[in-house]
Motif scaffolding. Structure first.
Motif, mmCIF file in Angstrom:
data_model
loop_
_atom_site.group_PDB
_atom_site.id
_atom_site.type_symbol
_atom_site.label_atom_id
_atom_site.label_comp_id
_atom_site.label_asym_id
_atom_site.label_seq_id
_atom_site.Cartn_x
_atom_site.Cartn_y
_atom_site.Cartn_z
ATOM 1 N N GLU A 28 10.934 -12.952 0.310
ATOM 2 C CA GLU A 28 11.966 -13.955 0.562
ATOM 3 C C GLU A 28 12.780 -13.676 1.819
ATOM 4 O OE1 GLU A 28 14.250 -14.933 -2.888
ATOM 5 O OE2 GLU A 28 12.479 -15.031 -4.193
ATOM 6 N N ALA A 29 12.904 -12.401 2.183
ATOM 7 C CA ALA A 29 13.639 -12.070 3.406
ATOM 8 C C ALA A 29 12.731 -12.078 4.622
ATOM 9 C CB ALA A 29 14.298 -10.698 3.262
ATOM 10 N N GLY A 30 11.408 -12.137 4.384
ATOM 11 C CA GLY A 30 10.476 -12.038 5.494
ATOM 12 C C GLY A 30 10.595 -10.699 6.186
ATOM 13 N N ALA A 31 10.675 -9.626 5.385
ATOM 14 C CA ALA A 31 10.908 -8.283 5.917
ATOM 15 C C ALA A 31 9.820 -7.327 5.463
ATOM 16 C CB ALA A 31 12.269 -7.767 5.450
ATOM 17 N N ILE A 32 9.505 -6.370 6.305
ATOM 18 C CA ILE A 32 8.697 -5.241 5.873
ATOM 19 C C ILE A 32 9.608 -4.316 5.089
ATOM 20 C CG2 ILE A 32 7.415 -3.207 6.628
ATOM 21 C CD1 ILE A 32 6.515 -4.678 9.040
ATOM 22 N N ALA A 33 9.152 -3.842 3.943
ATOM 23 C CA ALA A 33 9.963 -2.935 3.134
ATOM 24 C C ALA A 33 9.207 -1.634 2.905
ATOM 25 C CB ALA A 33 10.324 -3.576 1.800
ATOM 26 N N VAL A 34 9.937 -0.532 2.999
ATOM 27 C CA VAL A 34 9.394 0.798 2.732
ATOM 28 C C VAL A 34 10.208 1.375 1.590
ATOM 29 C CG1 VAL A 34 8.926 3.090 3.656
ATOM 30 C CG2 VAL A 34 8.720 1.080 5.146
ATOM 31 N N SER A 35 9.590 1.528 0.421
ATOM 32 C CA SER A 35 10.274 2.002 -0.777
ATOM 33 C C SER A 35 9.930 3.476 -0.990
ATOM 34 C CB SER A 35 9.838 1.162 -1.987
ATOM 35 O OG SER A 35 10.614 1.442 -3.125
ATOM 36 N N LYS A 41 0.849 -1.186 0.000
ATOM 37 C CA LYS A 41 0.000 0.000 0.000
ATOM 38 C C LYS A 41 0.884 1.235 0.000
ATOM 39 C CE LYS A 41 -0.714 0.014 5.049
ATOM 40 N NZ LYS A 41 -1.748 0.037 6.110
ATOM 41 N N ASP A 42 0.318 2.356 -0.430
ATOM 42 C CA ASP A 42 1.057 3.609 -0.494
ATOM 43 C C ASP A 42 0.675 4.508 0.674
ATOM 44 O OD1 ASP A 42 2.158 2.675 -2.823
ATOM 45 O OD2 ASP A 42 0.861 3.836 -4.147
ATOM 46 N N VAL A 43 1.663 5.213 1.189
ATOM 47 C CA VAL A 43 1.442 6.109 2.319
ATOM 48 C C VAL A 43 2.056 7.468 2.012
ATOM 49 C CG1 VAL A 43 1.380 4.251 4.021
ATOM 50 C CG2 VAL A 43 3.561 5.334 3.476
ATOM 51 N N ALA A 87 5.645 6.847 -0.006
ATOM 52 C CA ALA A 87 6.361 5.572 -0.024
ATOM 53 C C ALA A 87 5.378 4.453 -0.288
ATOM 54 C CB ALA A 87 7.090 5.337 1.299
ATOM 55 N N ARG A 88 5.899 3.331 -0.746
ATOM 56 C CA ARG A 88 5.120 2.102 -0.895
ATOM 57 C C ARG A 88 5.633 1.114 0.160
ATOM 58 N NH1 ARG A 88 3.414 0.166 -6.670
ATOM 59 N NH2 ARG A 88 2.135 2.008 -6.223
ATOM 60 N N ILE A 89 4.714 0.579 0.956
ATOM 61 C CA ILE A 89 5.073 -0.364 2.010
ATOM 62 C C ILE A 89 4.673 -1.769 1.592
ATOM 63 C CG2 ILE A 89 4.800 -0.969 4.437
ATOM 64 C CD1 ILE A 89 4.192 1.856 5.085
ATOM 65 N N PHE A 90 5.566 -2.715 1.823
ATOM 66 C CA PHE A 90 5.342 -4.119 1.471
ATOM 67 C C PHE A 90 5.337 -4.947 2.757
ATOM 68 C CE2 PHE A 90 7.300 -2.004 -2.084
ATOM 69 C CZ PHE A 90 6.671 -2.524 -3.220
ATOM 70 N N LEU A 91 4.289 -5.710 2.956
ATOM 71 C CA LEU A 91 4.167 -6.572 4.120
ATOM 72 C C LEU A 91 4.097 -8.019 3.659
ATOM 73 C CD1 LEU A 91 3.714 -6.741 7.237
ATOM 74 C CD2 LEU A 91 1.258 -6.801 6.734
#
Length: 302
Positions: free
Chosen positions: A103-110, A46-48, A58-62
């Motif tokens: 694959e890393a099992g991480a939250i990402a904020v782009s 989702k975008d924030v 930013a775009r957040i990936f869960l």
């Protein structure tokens, strides 16, 4: 005589400058895709909005969370594009960051930072720092974004980026080392993929895009020894590509970092026979998979 509107006065790798002041970019505007839920990997995005003035988003990936009680490492990703093109919302970057998150099992904020010419340098640095500070502001569990409040492990923060984004990632780590982040937030590692630093023909383009600069010795262009020595992380993973004109300055950064007195550890990976940022364009290519796997492993194993 050519009119001012057709007379080129400056030519750079990404754009031309005409006598009347207008620019002509060598690449078409990038297409952006919306956030989505990936049924194959289980990654949601989702975008924030981080800031309205200046505009930073930013775009957040869960990723899929097998154990809701387990907190996840957090990656702040900074895209490349010569400080003037590309987007966190483009297909290439969406797909890469989503895959890393899965694959890393991480939250990402782009981070979607300001680009030249509408927002000249240093907007890219300031916007990315604002994004990192915004992310860190969730460490107490009372930030604006529930995904970060509920799932992020702020003791395992990573910063990564490619090309211009690698350059920006370095400046973020340098700011962390000199300014710091809120209590409870720890940047464990920084990942630089084919980073841009001074020492090539691209320098004049950077200086043009950054009207308030300190010339070729500007520490954002040529990292200062004192910034390297206080880099605010424990580990650095660097990639350089053999057929990339930035390889030499990337190796130079690696050597200067080791000599600076910084107490962390740095690993350099050379992508033999490859071009600049090759991994973004064919994710299934064997060597692109190797780069991505190394990127993922750095997060998972630290």
């Amino acid at each position: 005589m050519a009119s001012e509107s057709s007379e080129v006065v400056l030519e750079y790798p990404f754009f031309k400058v005409y006598k009347d002041g207008h620019l002509e970019f060598r690449f078409p505007p990038v297409a952006k895709i919306p956030p989505s839920d990936d049924p194959d990997t289980g990654v949601r995005s989702k975008d924030v909005v981080i800031s309205l003035d200046p505009p930073v988003s930013a775009r957040i990936f869960l990723p899929r969370i097998p154990d809701p009680a387990r907190q996840l490492p957090l990656l702040l990703y900074v895209h490349g594009g010569g400080f003037s093109i590309e987007s966190a919302f483009s297909r290439n970057y969406h797909n890469f960051v989503s895959t890393v998150a899965a694959e890393a099992g991480a939250i990402a904020v782009s981070v979607e930072y300001g680009l030249f010419p509408s927002r000249p340098i240093p907007a890219c640095y300031d916007d990315s720092w604002a994004a990192l500070r915004w992310v860190a502001g969730h460490a107490g569990g009372d930030g604006a974004e529930p995904w970060l409040n509920e799932h992020a492990d702020f003791g395992r923060v990573f910063i990564g980026g490619d090309s211009a984004g690698g350059n920006i990632s370095h400046t973020l780590a340098a700011r962390v080392g000199s300014i710091g982040l809120p209590q409870g937030v720890k940047v464990v590692g920084v990942i630089l993929v084919h980073p841009y630093f001074g020492g090539t023909d691209d320098d004049q383009m950077w200086l043009y895009m950054c009207p308030a600069n300190a010339g070729l010795s500007d520490p954002r262009l040529k990292p200062a020894k004192e910034d390297l020595a206080r880099l605010g992380c424990e580990k650095v993973l660097m990639f350089v590509a053999e057929k990339d004109h930035l390889m030499k300055v990337g190796i130079g950064y690696h050597e200067e970092l080791k000599k600076s007195g910084w107490k962390g550890s740095v690993e350099l990976v050379k992508n033999v026979g490859e071009q600049h940022c090759f991994h973004l364009f064919d994710p299934k290519y064997e060597k692109a998979v190797e780069l991505k796997d190394k990127f993922v492993s750095f997060i998972k194993n630290n």
